[in-house]
Design a protein around this motif. Structure first.
Motif, PDB file in Angstrom:
ATOM      1  N   THR A  34      18.133  64.003  16.887  1.00  0.00           N
ATOM      2  CA  THR A  34      18.574  64.276  18.253  1.00  0.00           C
ATOM      3  C   THR A  34      19.502  63.175  18.743  1.00  0.00           C
ATOM      4  OG1 THR A  34      16.477  65.416  18.666  1.00  0.00           O
ATOM      5  CG2 THR A  34      17.770  64.794  20.584  1.00  0.00           C
ATOM      6  N   LEU A  35      19.152  61.922  18.483  1.00  0.00           N
ATOM      7  CA  LEU A  35      20.031  60.802  18.850  1.00  0.00           C
ATOM      8  C   LEU A  35      21.366  60.891  18.127  1.00  0.00           C
ATOM      9  CD1 LEU A  35      17.561  57.776  18.979  1.00  0.00           C
ATOM     10  CD2 LEU A  35      18.888  58.721  20.869  1.00  0.00           C
ATOM     11  N   LEU A  36      21.323  61.257  16.852  1.00  0.00           N
ATOM     12  CA  LEU A  36      22.553  61.399  16.076  1.00  0.00           C
ATOM     13  C   LEU A  36      23.441  62.486  16.673  1.00  0.00           C
ATOM     14  CD1 LEU A  36      24.203  60.571  13.571  1.00  0.00           C
ATOM     15  CD2 LEU A  36      22.981  62.361  12.323  1.00  0.00           C
ATOM     16  N   ILE A  37      22.845  63.605  17.040  1.00  0.00           N
ATOM     17  CA  ILE A  37      23.611  64.686  17.656  1.00  0.00           C
ATOM     18  C   ILE A  37      24.270  64.204  18.944  1.00  0.00           C
ATOM     19  CG2 ILE A  37      23.404  66.900  18.864  1.00  0.00           C
ATOM     20  CD1 ILE A  37      21.329  67.687  16.742  1.00  0.00           C
ATOM     21  N   MET A  38      23.528  63.447  19.746  1.00  0.00           N
ATOM     22  CA  MET A  38      24.076  62.955  21.014  1.00  0.00           C
ATOM     23  C   MET A  38      25.243  61.997  20.778  1.00  0.00           C
ATOM     24  SD  MET A  38      20.595  62.521  23.175  1.00  0.00           S
ATOM     25  CE  MET A  38      21.281  62.377  24.803  1.00  0.00           C
ATOM     26  N   VAL A  39      25.134  61.132  19.785  1.00  0.00           N
ATOM     27  CA  VAL A  39      26.218  60.199  19.476  1.00  0.00           C
ATOM     28  C   VAL A  39      27.439  60.950  18.950  1.00  0.00           C
ATOM     29  CG1 VAL A  39      26.903  58.311  17.941  1.00  0.00           C
ATOM     30  CG2 VAL A  39      24.711  58.212  19.115  1.00  0.00           C
ATOM     31  N   VAL A  40      27.202  61.910  18.057  1.00  0.00           N
ATOM     32  CA  VAL A  40      28.310  62.673  17.476  1.00  0.00           C
ATOM     33  C   VAL A  40      29.035  63.483  18.552  1.00  0.00           C
ATOM     34  CG1 VAL A  40      28.852  64.596  15.906  1.00  0.00           C
ATOM     35  CG2 VAL A  40      27.380  62.738  15.138  1.00  0.00           C
ATOM     36  N   THR A  41      28.279  64.127  19.451  1.00  0.00           N
ATOM     37  CA  THR A  41      28.949  64.886  20.514  1.00  0.00           C
ATOM     38  C   THR A  41      29.748  63.974  21.432  1.00  0.00           C
ATOM     39  OG1 THR A  41      26.968  64.849  21.895  1.00  0.00           O
ATOM     40  CG2 THR A  41      27.300  66.801  20.506  1.00  0.00           C
ATOM     41  N   SER A  42      29.265  62.769  21.663  1.00  0.00           N
ATOM     42  CA  SER A  42      30.024  61.823  22.496  1.00  0.00           C
ATOM     43  C   SER A  42      31.328  61.425  21.818  1.00  0.00           C
ATOM     44  CB  SER A  42      29.186  60.587  22.793  1.00  0.00           C
ATOM     45  OG  SER A  42      28.126  60.902  23.643  1.00  0.00           O
ATOM     46  N   VAL A  43      31.280  61.168  20.520  1.00  0.00           N
ATOM     47  CA  VAL A  43      32.486  60.776  19.779  1.00  0.00           C
ATOM     48  C   VAL A  43      33.482  61.936  19.732  1.00  0.00           C
ATOM     49  CG1 VAL A  43      33.363  60.122  17.495  1.00  0.00           C
ATOM     50  CG2 VAL A  43      31.348  58.988  18.430  1.00  0.00           C
ATOM     51  N   ILE A  44      32.980  63.137  19.409  1.00  0.00           N
ATOM     52  CA  ILE A  44      33.863  64.309  19.364  1.00  0.00           C
ATOM     53  C   ILE A  44      34.474  64.556  20.745  1.00  0.00           C
ATOM     54  CG2 ILE A  44      33.910  66.822  19.088  1.00  0.00           C
ATOM     55  CD1 ILE A  44      31.826  66.453  16.841  1.00  0.00           C
ATOM     56  N   GLY A  45      33.667  64.440  21.768  1.00  0.00           N
ATOM     57  CA  GLY A  45      34.160  64.630  23.128  1.00  0.00           C
ATOM     58  C   GLY A  45      35.208  63.607  23.504  1.00  0.00           C
ATOM     59  N   PHE A  46      34.997  62.354  23.120  1.00  0.00           N
ATOM     60  CA  PHE A  46      35.966  61.308  23.409  1.00  0.00           C
ATOM     61  C   PHE A  46      37.291  61.600  22.708  1.00  0.00           C
ATOM     62  CE2 PHE A  46      37.888  57.127  22.566  1.00  0.00           C
ATOM     63  CZ  PHE A  46      38.017  56.688  23.870  1.00  0.00           C
ATOM     64  N   LEU A  47      37.232  62.043  21.457  1.00  0.00           N
ATOM     65  CA  LEU A  47      38.449  62.373  20.717  1.00  0.00           C
ATOM     66  C   LEU A  47      39.156  63.581  21.325  1.00  0.00           C
ATOM     67  CD1 LEU A  47      37.174  61.801  17.063  1.00  0.00           C
ATOM     68  CD2 LEU A  47      38.711  60.325  18.392  1.00  0.00           C
ATOM     69  N   MET A  48      38.378  64.592  21.724  1.00  0.00           N
ATOM     70  CA  MET A  48      38.977  65.756  22.383  1.00  0.00           C
ATOM     71  C   MET A  48      39.643  65.361  23.687  1.00  0.00           C
ATOM     72  SD  MET A  48      36.358  68.961  21.944  1.00  0.00           S
ATOM     73  CE  MET A  48      37.294  69.998  23.044  1.00  0.00           C
ATOM     74  N   MET A  49      38.977  64.468  24.427  1.00  0.00           N
ATOM     75  CA  MET A  49      39.526  64.012  25.700  1.00  0.00           C
ATOM     76  C   MET A  49      40.863  63.313  25.474  1.00  0.00           C
ATOM     77  SD  MET A  49      37.831  61.503  28.547  1.00  0.00           S
ATOM     78  CE  MET A  49      38.036  60.015  27.606  1.00  0.00           C
ATOM     79  N   GLN A  50      40.948  62.474  24.461  1.00  0.00           N
ATOM     80  CA  GLN A  50      42.205  61.786  24.168  1.00  0.00           C
ATOM     81  C   GLN A  50      43.305  62.778  23.796  1.00  0.00           C
ATOM     82  OE1 GLN A  50      41.193  58.867  21.142  1.00  0.00           O
ATOM     83  NE2 GLN A  50      41.509  57.246  22.638  1.00  0.00           N
ATOM     84  N   PHE A  51      42.971  63.708  22.892  1.00  0.00           N
ATOM     85  CA  PHE A  51      43.967  64.678  22.434  1.00  0.00           C
ATOM     86  C   PHE A  51      44.441  65.562  23.575  1.00  0.00           C
ATOM     87  CE2 PHE A  51      44.940  68.946  20.804  1.00  0.00           C
ATOM     88  CZ  PHE A  51      46.000  68.649  19.977  1.00  0.00           C
ATOM     89  N   GLU A  52      43.518  66.146  24.317  1.00  0.00           N
ATOM     90  CA  GLU A  52      43.875  67.032  25.422  1.00  0.00           C
ATOM     91  C   GLU A  52      44.573  66.263  26.546  1.00  0.00           C
ATOM     92  OE1 GLU A  52      43.738  70.367  25.680  1.00  0.00           O
ATOM     93  OE2 GLU A  52      43.063  70.405  23.605  1.00  0.00           O
ATOM     94  N   GLY A  53      44.150  65.026  26.782  1.00  0.00           N
ATOM     95  CA  GLY A  53      44.791  64.205  27.809  1.00  0.00           C
ATOM     96  C   GLY A  53      46.247  63.919  27.487  1.00  0.00           C
TER      97      GLY A  53
END
Length: 132
Positions: A34-53
């Motif tokens: 569960t912790l791993l999933i939370m970390v991975v979603t944060s990293v993916i989200g951060f990368l998506m935010m950069q790309f979309e931004g």
């Protein structure tokens, strides 16, 4: 006064919901996964935010060069910013909301509410628009 009540309620309700979600998911797959999933979603989200931004910034530059006001693009930028903040916060509910704010296909749903909110604020005089 009413707004501060909502803020206080959110400060207690959101972490409680996220904690419940963490415990619920951890009961099925275990705490480490569960912790791993939370970390991975944060990293993916951060990368998506950069790309979309970056994409939104490029689109707004093109629109300004064409002499257009990048209104929709600026609302997209706001959605991406707040979606990125939600993705950085730990939790599944904030991740779902954050991904839907950052993801281009679901972002227009939020844009409609933002436009209505801005229109309401402008009508009652609590939101002022200045032009140069």
């Amino acid at each position: 006064m009413i707004r501060s009540k909502w803020l206080w309620a959110a400060m207690f309700v959101i972490p409680a919901v996220e904690l419940f979600g963490f415990i619920y998911v951890a009961g099925f797959i275990g705490a480490p996964k569960t912790l791993l999933i939370m970390v991975v979603t944060s990293v993916i989200g951060f990368l998506m935010m950069q790309f979309e931004g970056k994409k939104v910034l490029q689109d707004s530059k093109v629109q300004m060069q064409e002499g257009k006001v990048p209104g929709r693009t600026m609302l997209d930028g706001l959605c991406i910013f707040f979606g990125g903040l939600m993705l950085i916060l730990p939790g599944f509910v904030t991740d779902i909301i954050g991904f839907s704010l950052v993801f281009p296909l679901t972002r227009p749903l939020y844009r409609v509410f933002l436009l209505k909110w801005i229109e309401k604020k402008m009508k009652n005089g609590t939101f002022t628009f200045y032009r140069r």
